[in-house]
Motif scaffolding. Structure first.
Motif, PDB file in Angstrom:
ATOM      1  N   VAL A 107       1.171  -1.228  -0.253  1.00  0.00           N
ATOM      2  CA  VAL A 107      -0.070  -0.107   0.045  1.00  0.00           C
ATOM      3  C   VAL A 107       0.379   1.733  -0.030  1.00  0.00           C
ATOM      4  CG1 VAL A 107      -1.828   1.740   1.093  1.00  0.00           C
ATOM      5  CG2 VAL A 107      -1.420  -1.448   1.452  1.00  0.00           C
ATOM      6  N   VAL A 108       0.509   2.224  -0.965  1.00  0.00           N
ATOM      7  CA  VAL A 108       1.586   3.277  -1.430  1.00  0.00           C
ATOM      8  C   VAL A 108       0.663   4.504  -1.098  1.00  0.00           C
ATOM      9  CG1 VAL A 108       2.538   4.529  -3.317  1.00  0.00           C
ATOM     10  CG2 VAL A 108       2.759   2.609  -2.570  1.00  0.00           C
ATOM     11  N   GLU A 109       1.245   5.725   0.222  1.00  0.00           N
ATOM     12  CA  GLU A 109       0.456   6.550   0.357  1.00  0.00           C
ATOM     13  C   GLU A 109       1.742   7.960  -0.147  1.00  0.00           C
ATOM     14  OE1 GLU A 109      -1.112   6.700   4.584  1.00  0.00           O
ATOM     15  OE2 GLU A 109      -0.012   5.152   4.810  1.00  0.00           O
ATOM     16  N   LEU A 110       1.387   8.456  -0.780  1.00  0.00           N
ATOM     17  CA  LEU A 110       1.618  10.199  -0.866  1.00  0.00           C
ATOM     18  C   LEU A 110       1.083  11.298  -0.192  1.00  0.00           C
ATOM     19  CD1 LEU A 110       4.174  11.080  -2.597  1.00  0.00           C
ATOM     20  CD2 LEU A 110       2.028  11.163  -4.687  1.00  0.00           C
ATOM     21  N   LEU A 111       2.271  11.774   0.073  1.00  0.00           N
ATOM     22  CA  LEU A 111       1.799  13.278   1.011  1.00  0.00           C
ATOM     23  C   LEU A 111       2.669  14.175   0.455  1.00  0.00           C
ATOM     24  CD1 LEU A 111       1.688  10.753   3.148  1.00  0.00           C
ATOM     25  CD2 LEU A 111       0.434  12.879   4.488  1.00  0.00           C
ATOM     26  N   SER A 112       1.570  15.653   0.689  1.00  0.00           N
ATOM     27  CA  SER A 112       2.159  16.605   0.381  1.00  0.00           C
ATOM     28  C   SER A 112       2.219  17.141   0.899  1.00  0.00           C
ATOM     29  CB  SER A 112       2.146  17.429  -1.438  1.00  0.00           C
ATOM     30  OG  SER A 112       3.014  18.618  -1.442  1.00  0.00           O
ATOM     31  N   ASN A 113       3.196  18.095   2.494  1.00  0.00           N
ATOM     32  CA  ASN A 113       2.890  19.588   3.154  1.00  0.00           C
ATOM     33  C   ASN A 113       1.964  18.587   3.431  1.00  0.00           C
ATOM     34  OD1 ASN A 113       4.351  21.414   1.964  1.00  0.00           O
ATOM     35  ND2 ASN A 113       3.052  21.666  -0.170  1.00  0.00           N
ATOM     36  N   GLN A 114       1.299  17.662   4.593  1.00  0.00           N
ATOM     37  CA  GLN A 114       0.991  16.563   4.983  1.00  0.00           C
ATOM     38  C   GLN A 114      -0.762  16.206   5.029  1.00  0.00           C
ATOM     39  OE1 GLN A 114       2.433  15.410   7.476  1.00  0.00           O
ATOM     40  NE2 GLN A 114       3.917  16.790   7.764  1.00  0.00           N
ATOM     41  N   GLU A 115      -0.934  17.117   3.264  1.00  0.00           N
ATOM     42  CA  GLU A 115      -1.998  16.029   2.887  1.00  0.00           C
ATOM     43  C   GLU A 115      -1.615  15.393   1.995  1.00  0.00           C
ATOM     44  OE1 GLU A 115      -4.162  18.403  -1.226  1.00  0.00           O
ATOM     45  OE2 GLU A 115      -4.538  20.162   0.834  1.00  0.00           O
ATOM     46  N   LEU A 116      -2.750  14.226   2.111  1.00  0.00           N
ATOM     47  CA  LEU A 116      -2.526  12.945   1.003  1.00  0.00           C
ATOM     48  C   LEU A 116      -3.105  13.486  -0.306  1.00  0.00           C
ATOM     49  CD1 LEU A 116      -2.419   9.858   1.617  1.00  0.00           C
ATOM     50  CD2 LEU A 116      -4.746   9.918   2.144  1.00  0.00           C
ATOM     51  N   ILE A 117      -2.589  13.156  -1.073  1.00  0.00           N
ATOM     52  CA  ILE A 117      -2.157  12.896  -2.727  1.00  0.00           C
ATOM     53  C   ILE A 117      -3.145  12.056  -3.147  1.00  0.00           C
ATOM     54  CG2 ILE A 117      -1.885  13.111  -4.452  1.00  0.00           C
ATOM     55  CD1 ILE A 117       0.328  14.432  -3.569  1.00  0.00           C
ATOM     56  N   PHE A 118      -3.155  10.516  -2.572  1.00  0.00           N
ATOM     57  CA  PHE A 118      -3.590   9.270  -2.951  1.00  0.00           C
ATOM     58  C   PHE A 118      -3.098   8.378  -1.642  1.00  0.00           C
ATOM     59  CE2 PHE A 118      -0.410   9.067  -6.110  1.00  0.00           C
ATOM     60  CZ  PHE A 118       0.688   7.835  -5.644  1.00  0.00           C
ATOM     61  N   GLU A 119      -3.768   7.298  -1.283  1.00  0.00           N
ATOM     62  CA  GLU A 119      -3.206   5.516  -0.907  1.00  0.00           C
ATOM     63  C   GLU A 119      -4.013   4.866  -1.850  1.00  0.00           C
ATOM     64  OE1 GLU A 119      -3.638   3.517   2.968  1.00  0.00           O
ATOM     65  OE2 GLU A 119      -4.707   5.696   3.304  1.00  0.00           O
ATOM     66  N   LYS A 120      -3.221   3.673  -1.790  1.00  0.00           N
ATOM     67  CA  LYS A 120      -3.550   2.921  -3.031  1.00  0.00           C
ATOM     68  C   LYS A 120      -2.412   1.528  -3.167  1.00  0.00           C
ATOM     69  CE  LYS A 120      -6.202   5.462  -6.459  1.00  0.00           C
ATOM     70  NZ  LYS A 120      -6.075   6.038  -7.755  1.00  0.00           N
ATOM     71  N   THR A 121      -2.629   0.420  -3.443  1.00  0.00           N
ATOM     72  CA  THR A 121      -1.924  -0.428  -3.431  1.00  0.00           C
ATOM     73  C   THR A 121      -0.853  -0.205  -4.384  1.00  0.00           C
ATOM     74  OG1 THR A 121      -3.794  -1.648  -5.190  1.00  0.00           O
ATOM     75  CG2 THR A 121      -3.377  -2.023  -2.362  1.00  0.00           C
ATOM     76  N   LEU A 122      -0.169  -0.435  -4.849  1.00  0.00           N
ATOM     77  CA  LEU A 122       1.038  -0.661  -6.277  1.00  0.00           C
ATOM     78  C   LEU A 122      -0.162  -1.540  -7.407  1.00  0.00           C
ATOM     79  CD1 LEU A 122       4.574  -1.349  -5.055  1.00  0.00           C
ATOM     80  CD2 LEU A 122       3.736   0.569  -5.870  1.00  0.00           C
ATOM     81  N   ALA A 123      -0.619  -2.146  -7.147  1.00  0.00           N
ATOM     82  CA  ALA A 123      -1.889  -3.163  -7.947  1.00  0.00           C
ATOM     83  C   ALA A 123      -2.419  -2.106  -8.774  1.00  0.00           C
ATOM     84  CB  ALA A 123      -2.243  -3.955  -7.581  1.00  0.00           C
ATOM     85  N   GLU A 124      -3.063  -0.861  -7.895  1.00  0.00           N
ATOM     86  CA  GLU A 124      -4.388  -0.100  -8.418  1.00  0.00           C
ATOM     87  C   GLU A 124      -3.047   0.628  -8.865  1.00  0.00           C
ATOM     88  OE1 GLU A 124      -7.523  -0.004  -5.576  1.00  0.00           O
ATOM     89  OE2 GLU A 124      -5.793   0.740  -4.258  1.00  0.00           O
ATOM     90  N   LEU A 125      -2.126   0.634  -8.575  1.00  0.00           N
ATOM     91  CA  LEU A 125      -1.616   1.918  -9.532  1.00  0.00           C
ATOM     92  C   LEU A 125      -0.685   1.625 -10.656  1.00  0.00           C
ATOM     93  CD1 LEU A 125       0.679   3.522  -6.105  1.00  0.00           C
ATOM     94  CD2 LEU A 125      -0.928   4.687  -7.574  1.00  0.00           C
TER      95      LEU A 125
END
Length: 177
Positions: A107-125
């Protein structure tokens, strides 16, 4: 020669004489100006401060790894729609995975300035580009991101993933504003 011919000849001679006198004595002013021009195109140059964002060894179910990276606009033009495209390859070095995709457990979570941009599995990405920034003006400060990857523990035996390797490729792309 009759009078009509004499008149025509005299008229033609007079017109020719006037033309020679006028043409030979006329003068005019002129001037020219020229320029040398150059057209240079702008450049899009998206910079990344790391060659590899993740190098994880001995990752086990239930564990989380995180790291940070920066993107910079090193070009002369404003950027928009910065996207992250994910692709990966699994190298099965241990027990056969029998169709069980390790990317579904990461599961990958990408954040910028403490704001979640996305949370998805690598398979979904995988093969599904994600917008990570809308605008990135030339000359602006670096955009900082944090990536967190969690190896999801499904509560069952996941031994078939032991010693497997996932080769992850992330491509960042920006387009002109």
């Amino acid at each position: 020669m009759n009078i009509k011919n004499k008149l025509i000849t005299s008229f033609v001679a007079a017109v020719l004489g006037i033309c020679l006198i006028t043409g030979g004595t006329s003068a005019y002013f002129s001037d020219t100006a020229s320029t040398n021009n150059t057209i240079t195109t702008g450049s899009l140059n998206l910079g990344l401060n790391k060659e590899a964002i993740f190098q994880v060894e001995a990752f086990v179910p239930g564990e989380t790894q995180e790291t940070q990276f920066k993107l910079t606009n090193e070009g002369s033009m404003d950027m928009k729609d910065i996207t992250l495209t994910t692709s990966y390859e699994i190298v099965d070095k241990g027990e056969p995975n029998n169709g069980d995709n390790m990317g579904e457990y990461l599961v990958v979570e990408l954040l910028s300035n403490q704001e979640l941009i996305f949370e998805k599995t690598l398979a979904e990405l995988n093969g599904n580009p994600q917008q990570i920034a809308k605008e990135f003006p030339a000359g602006s400060t670096a955009k900082q991101f944090m990536i967190r990857i969690t190896f999801k523990d499904n509560g069952e035996n996941q031994n078939h993933f032991q010693t497997d390797q996932l080769k992850l490729n992330w491509e960042f792309e920006a387009v002109q504003l």
